[in-house]
Design a protein around this motif. Structure first.
Motif, PDB file in Angstrom:
ATOM      1  N   LYS A 211       0.808  -1.220   0.000  1.00  0.00           N
ATOM      2  CA  LYS A 211       0.000   0.000   0.000  1.00  0.00           C
ATOM      3  C   LYS A 211       0.843   1.272   0.000  1.00  0.00           C
ATOM      4  CE  LYS A 211      -3.992  -2.126   2.257  1.00  0.00           C
ATOM      5  NZ  LYS A 211      -4.848  -2.160   3.468  1.00  0.00           N
ATOM      6  N   LYS A 212       1.943   1.263   0.748  1.00  0.00           N
ATOM      7  CA  LYS A 212       2.784   2.465   0.815  1.00  0.00           C
ATOM      8  C   LYS A 212       3.316   2.831  -0.564  1.00  0.00           C
ATOM      9  CE  LYS A 212       5.582   5.644   2.607  1.00  0.00           C
ATOM     10  NZ  LYS A 212       6.379   6.023   1.430  1.00  0.00           N
ATOM     11  N   LEU A 213       3.833   1.853  -1.278  1.00  0.00           N
ATOM     12  CA  LEU A 213       4.346   2.108  -2.621  1.00  0.00           C
ATOM     13  C   LEU A 213       3.222   2.540  -3.555  1.00  0.00           C
ATOM     14  CD1 LEU A 213       6.616   2.088  -4.703  1.00  0.00           C
ATOM     15  CD2 LEU A 213       6.205  -0.355  -5.041  1.00  0.00           C
ATOM     16  N   LEU A 214       2.076   1.873  -3.452  1.00  0.00           N
ATOM     17  CA  LEU A 214       0.936   2.233  -4.302  1.00  0.00           C
ATOM     18  C   LEU A 214       0.516   3.679  -4.062  1.00  0.00           C
ATOM     19  CD1 LEU A 214      -1.312   1.582  -6.306  1.00  0.00           C
ATOM     20  CD2 LEU A 214      -2.645   0.632  -4.403  1.00  0.00           C
ATOM     21  N   ASN A 215       0.468   4.101  -2.803  1.00  0.00           N
ATOM     22  CA  ASN A 215       0.093   5.478  -2.491  1.00  0.00           C
ATOM     23  C   ASN A 215       1.085   6.478  -3.076  1.00  0.00           C
ATOM     24  OD1 ASN A 215      -2.165   4.678  -1.104  1.00  0.00           O
ATOM     25  ND2 ASN A 215      -1.293   4.940   0.932  1.00  0.00           N
ATOM     26  N   ASP A 216       2.378   6.174  -2.960  1.00  0.00           N
ATOM     27  CA  ASP A 216       3.408   7.076  -3.492  1.00  0.00           C
ATOM     28  C   ASP A 216       3.305   7.200  -5.009  1.00  0.00           C
ATOM     29  OD1 ASP A 216       4.367   7.500  -0.951  1.00  0.00           O
ATOM     30  OD2 ASP A 216       6.018   6.068  -1.118  1.00  0.00           O
ATOM     31  N   VAL A 217       3.103   6.067  -5.671  1.00  0.00           N
ATOM     32  CA  VAL A 217       2.982   6.072  -7.136  1.00  0.00           C
ATOM     33  C   VAL A 217       1.687   6.766  -7.558  1.00  0.00           C
ATOM     34  CG1 VAL A 217       2.710   4.595  -9.174  1.00  0.00           C
ATOM     35  CG2 VAL A 217       4.402   4.014  -7.428  1.00  0.00           C
ATOM     36  N   THR A 218       0.622   6.537  -6.802  1.00  0.00           N
ATOM     37  CA  THR A 218      -0.668   7.149  -7.121  1.00  0.00           C
ATOM     38  C   THR A 218      -0.591   8.668  -7.087  1.00  0.00           C
ATOM     39  OG1 THR A 218      -1.908   5.238  -6.299  1.00  0.00           O
ATOM     40  CG2 THR A 218      -3.083   7.331  -6.399  1.00  0.00           C
ATOM     41  N   ARG A 219       0.150   9.216  -6.137  1.00  0.00           N
ATOM     42  CA  ARG A 219       0.286  10.677  -6.057  1.00  0.00           C
ATOM     43  C   ARG A 219       0.898  11.238  -7.340  1.00  0.00           C
ATOM     44  NH1 ARG A 219       1.325   9.433  -0.578  1.00  0.00           N
ATOM     45  NH2 ARG A 219      -0.173  10.452   0.810  1.00  0.00           N
ATOM     46  N   VAL A 220       1.923  10.565  -7.835  1.00  0.00           N
ATOM     47  CA  VAL A 220       2.573  11.030  -9.062  1.00  0.00           C
ATOM     48  C   VAL A 220       1.630  10.863 -10.253  1.00  0.00           C
ATOM     49  CG1 VAL A 220       4.554  10.738 -10.594  1.00  0.00           C
ATOM     50  CG2 VAL A 220       4.851  10.475  -8.129  1.00  0.00           C
ATOM     51  N   TYR A 221       0.963   9.721 -10.319  1.00  0.00           N
ATOM     52  CA  TYR A 221      -0.007   9.468 -11.401  1.00  0.00           C
ATOM     53  C   TYR A 221      -1.119  10.513 -11.392  1.00  0.00           C
ATOM     54  CZ  TYR A 221      -4.327   7.439 -13.290  1.00  0.00           C
ATOM     55  OH  TYR A 221      -5.518   7.253 -13.947  1.00  0.00           O
ATOM     56  N   ASN A 222      -1.721  10.742 -10.228  1.00  0.00           N
ATOM     57  CA  ASN A 222      -2.811  11.719 -10.122  1.00  0.00           C
ATOM     58  C   ASN A 222      -2.357  13.105 -10.564  1.00  0.00           C
ATOM     59  OD1 ASN A 222      -4.675   9.860  -9.172  1.00  0.00           O
ATOM     60  ND2 ASN A 222      -4.385  10.379  -7.017  1.00  0.00           N
ATOM     61  N   PHE A 223      -1.172  13.492 -10.123  1.00  0.00           N
ATOM     62  CA  PHE A 223      -0.645  14.810 -10.490  1.00  0.00           C
ATOM     63  C   PHE A 223      -0.422  14.913 -11.994  1.00  0.00           C
ATOM     64  CE2 PHE A 223       3.031  17.454 -11.515  1.00  0.00           C
ATOM     65  CZ  PHE A 223       2.640  18.676 -10.992  1.00  0.00           C
ATOM     66  N   LEU A 224       0.175  13.888 -12.566  1.00  0.00           N
ATOM     67  CA  LEU A 224       0.514  13.913 -13.988  1.00  0.00           C
ATOM     68  C   LEU A 224      -0.730  14.016 -14.862  1.00  0.00           C
ATOM     69  CD1 LEU A 224       3.067  13.683 -15.820  1.00  0.00           C
ATOM     70  CD2 LEU A 224       2.529  11.252 -16.028  1.00  0.00           C
ATOM     71  N   ILE A 225      -1.733  13.191 -14.580  1.00  0.00           N
ATOM     72  CA  ILE A 225      -2.916  13.194 -15.454  1.00  0.00           C
ATOM     73  C   ILE A 225      -3.765  14.443 -15.240  1.00  0.00           C
ATOM     74  CG2 ILE A 225      -2.949  10.675 -15.510  1.00  0.00           C
ATOM     75  CD1 ILE A 225      -5.558  10.879 -13.771  1.00  0.00           C
ATOM     76  N   THR A 226      -3.757  14.980 -14.019  1.00  0.00           N
ATOM     77  CA  THR A 226      -4.559  16.172 -13.735  1.00  0.00           C
ATOM     78  C   THR A 226      -3.967  17.412 -14.382  1.00  0.00           C
ATOM     79  OG1 THR A 226      -5.259  15.225 -11.617  1.00  0.00           O
ATOM     80  CG2 THR A 226      -5.545  17.591 -11.888  1.00  0.00           C
ATOM     81  N   ASN A 227      -2.655  17.440 -14.504  1.00  0.00           N
ATOM     82  CA  ASN A 227      -1.982  18.637 -15.008  1.00  0.00           C
ATOM     83  C   ASN A 227      -1.591  18.580 -16.477  1.00  0.00           C
ATOM     84  OD1 ASN A 227      -1.330  20.676 -12.670  1.00  0.00           O
ATOM     85  ND2 ASN A 227      -1.105  18.636 -11.793  1.00  0.00           N
ATOM     86  N   TYR A 228      -1.568  17.380 -17.075  1.00  0.00           N
ATOM     87  CA  TYR A 228      -1.067  17.294 -18.450  1.00  0.00           C
ATOM     88  C   TYR A 228      -1.909  16.441 -19.401  1.00  0.00           C
ATOM     89  CZ  TYR A 228       3.039  19.395 -16.340  1.00  0.00           C
ATOM     90  OH  TYR A 228       3.874  20.244 -15.664  1.00  0.00           O
ATOM     91  N   ALA A 229      -2.743  15.563 -18.894  1.00  0.00           N
ATOM     92  CA  ALA A 229      -3.513  14.670 -19.769  1.00  0.00           C
ATOM     93  C   ALA A 229      -4.925  15.208 -19.953  1.00  0.00           C
ATOM     94  CB  ALA A 229      -3.541  13.254 -19.193  1.00  0.00           C
ATOM     95  N   PHE A 230      -5.120  15.985 -21.010  1.00  0.00           N
ATOM     96  CA  PHE A 230      -6.419  16.601 -21.271  1.00  0.00           C
ATOM     97  C   PHE A 230      -7.004  16.061 -22.576  1.00  0.00           C
ATOM     98  CE2 PHE A 230      -3.967  19.937 -18.960  1.00  0.00           C
ATOM     99  CZ  PHE A 230      -4.704  19.910 -17.790  1.00  0.00           C
ATOM    100  N   GLY A 231      -8.321  16.138 -22.685  1.00  0.00           N
ATOM    101  CA  GLY A 231      -8.993  15.671 -23.894  1.00  0.00           C
ATOM    102  C   GLY A 231      -9.421  14.219 -23.821  1.00  0.00           C
TER     103      GLY A 231
END
Length: 477
Positions: A211-231
């Motif tokens: 879970k710890k690793l998943l949470n850390d990776v999820t933060r980066v994933y969430n940030f990336l798609i929210t700020n750069y993956a549009f459309g």
């Protein structure tokens, strides 16, 4: 006060007249998605041919969003001036620009589209004449104020600066791809590079820890798609790889474990890609950066699957990748993610031979069982379990909300200071030693990026997500 934003696209302008409208539709779709997701309301988009204009009240906030949209080459905050004659236009430009050039050097540049009873040089000269008296003089090479005018038929757009955008192509103009995602420094940059090329990028994470690793990776994933993956709305496939790793450590010689791990990851990616119709896999591999990334290793690994591999970082130096990660805002959070995939304890094979494949089991059954338990999330993945935040008791804690002004108003937090992320770089000197700063952003990625910078200056700072702040701190304040 500026009332619109000029958007310029790059490669779309090179497309033929027959195909360009299809790209422009994708471009508009991404723009609408980006603005809507970031709570920019009551906006209007107009296509001027080679230029798009966005009209909205929250111009500054919208620019911070639009400069991250793939396909946009540059943006400018602009003032639209409607005119009926050259004389009237010059009068309106003087009213807008006179105070800006006061006691400063300036230069005038004019671009013109349409039929007018004046040319670009004449307009630039006449505007320069009416502004000259208030200024410190004309400097066409390095002026303090750039007076830029884009005249299109009976409309003139006045602006003083141009902000570089992401460039590339809008989402959907290239095929759908699946990124092998670890959340480390390389894979977010690789995903971003493919987003820039118009790919709809989805993500595959092989969780070999918990879970710890998943949470850390999820933060980066969430940030990336929210700020750069549009459309489009990205997907995250999470595969529990703990049992596979146990088998791999048991059945594969130590020198080949890194190679075997990559083969397993490729095979899982291939199965998902074929099932959900992805054109290619994407990885953050850079040639010779690691033992499993030598040319012979990459060829050996890729020969074990039939799907096409894209490696957008193949020729990048690690320093180049790190610079891009820093610019994206993922670096500090990615650096916290440990490389758990380092499975070998001694020397490893860097030039595997064809016969080495006999020493690596297929793991067909293990992979098949793992795939059946795959977790698929569309869009942002909620982090359900967050650790209790340990805060210092002896020092005064100053809480700082780094989210945009619009989000601060939409979803208010009880903090001491509110400094939008795009403004914080100009206010570093306001952060004082002897205080302890708690920085908050939506996913804890940008806040940790700023906290990391402050720590290099000897200032105590911690970056967290708004979710962590609400859970751990807001009630205590």
């Amino acid at each position: 006060m500026n009332n619109c934003i000029l958007l310029r696209y790059g490669e779309i302008g090179l497309k033929s007249k027959r195909t360009r409208p299809a790209f422009e539709k994708l471009y508009i779709k991404s723009i609408k998605d980006a603005l809507t997701r970031n709570y920019i309301e009551n906006f209007e988009i107009k296509n001027l041919g080679g230029r798009f204009v966005v009209y909205c009240k929250a111009v500054d906030e919208a620019i911070q969003v639009l400069k991250r949209v793939a396909g946009i080459q540059s943006v400018s905050s602009a003032k639209k001036i409607d005119f009926s004659s050259k004389k009237y236009l010059i009068k309106k430009i003087k009213a807008v620009a006179n105070s800006l050039v006061k006691k400063k050097t300036f230069g005038v540049k004019v671009k013109r589209v349409g039929t007018h009873n004046f040319d670009s040089m004449a307009l630039a000269r006449d505007v320069g004449e009416v502004l000259y008296k208030a200024s410190k003089g004309v400097d066409l090479n390095n002026p303090e104020i750039n007076v830029n005018l884009e005249v299109r038929n009976k409309e003139c757009f006045f602006y003083t600066s141009t902000i570089k955008g992401v460039g590339g192509l809008p989402a959907g103009s290239s095929e759908k791809v699946l990124c092998l995602f670890s959340g480390g420094i390389d894979s977010p940059v690789a995903a971003f590079q493919m987003i820039k090329r118009g790919c709809r990028v989805d993500f595959l994470f092989l969780n070999i820890m918990g879970k710890k690793l998943l949470n850390d990776v999820t933060r980066v994933y969430n940030f990336l798609i929210t700020n750069y993956a549009f459309g489009y709305i990205p997907k995250l496939y999470v595969v529990d790889g703990k049992e596979i790793i146990k088998s791999l450590k048991k059945d594969v010689p130590d020198t080949l474990r890194q190679i075997a791990y990559k083969i397993v990851l490729y095979k899982i990616g291939e199965l998902i890609a074929k099932k959900y119709d992805y054109a290619s896999l994407v990885s953050g591999e850079s040639l010779a950066q690691k033992s499993s990334q030598t040319l012979k290793s990459l060829l050996f690994i890729e020969n074990q699957v039939s799907i096409h591999m894209l490696r957008p970082l193949l020729s990048f130096d690690k320093l180049d990748i790190t610079k891009i990660a820093k610019k994206l805002g993922t670096l500090s959070s990615s650096e916290k993610i440990k490389e758990y995939c380092n499975l070998s304890e001694g020397p490893v094979t860097t030039a595997p031979r064809e016969s080495d494949i006999k020493k690596i089991p297929s793991f067909k059954n293990e992979i098949s069982k793992t795939i059946k338990k795959i977790s698929i999330t569309k869009g942002v993945l909620e982090i359900k379990e967050t650790p209790t935040l340990k805060l210092p008791k002896t020092q005064t804690i100053v809480t700082v909300d780094l989210r945009s002004e619009i989000i601060q108003k939409k979803i208010p937090l009880n903090t001491n200071l509110k400094v939008p992320y795009n403004e914080v770089f100009d206010q570093f000197n306001e952060f004082k030693k002897g205080k302890n700063y708690l920085l908050i952003c939506s996913f804890g990625v940008r806040s940790e990026d700023i906290a990391s910078e402050l720590r290099t200056r000897g200032i105590k700072a911690t970056g967290i997500s708004s979710q962590d702040f609400v859970k751990n701190f807001s009630k205590k304040k």
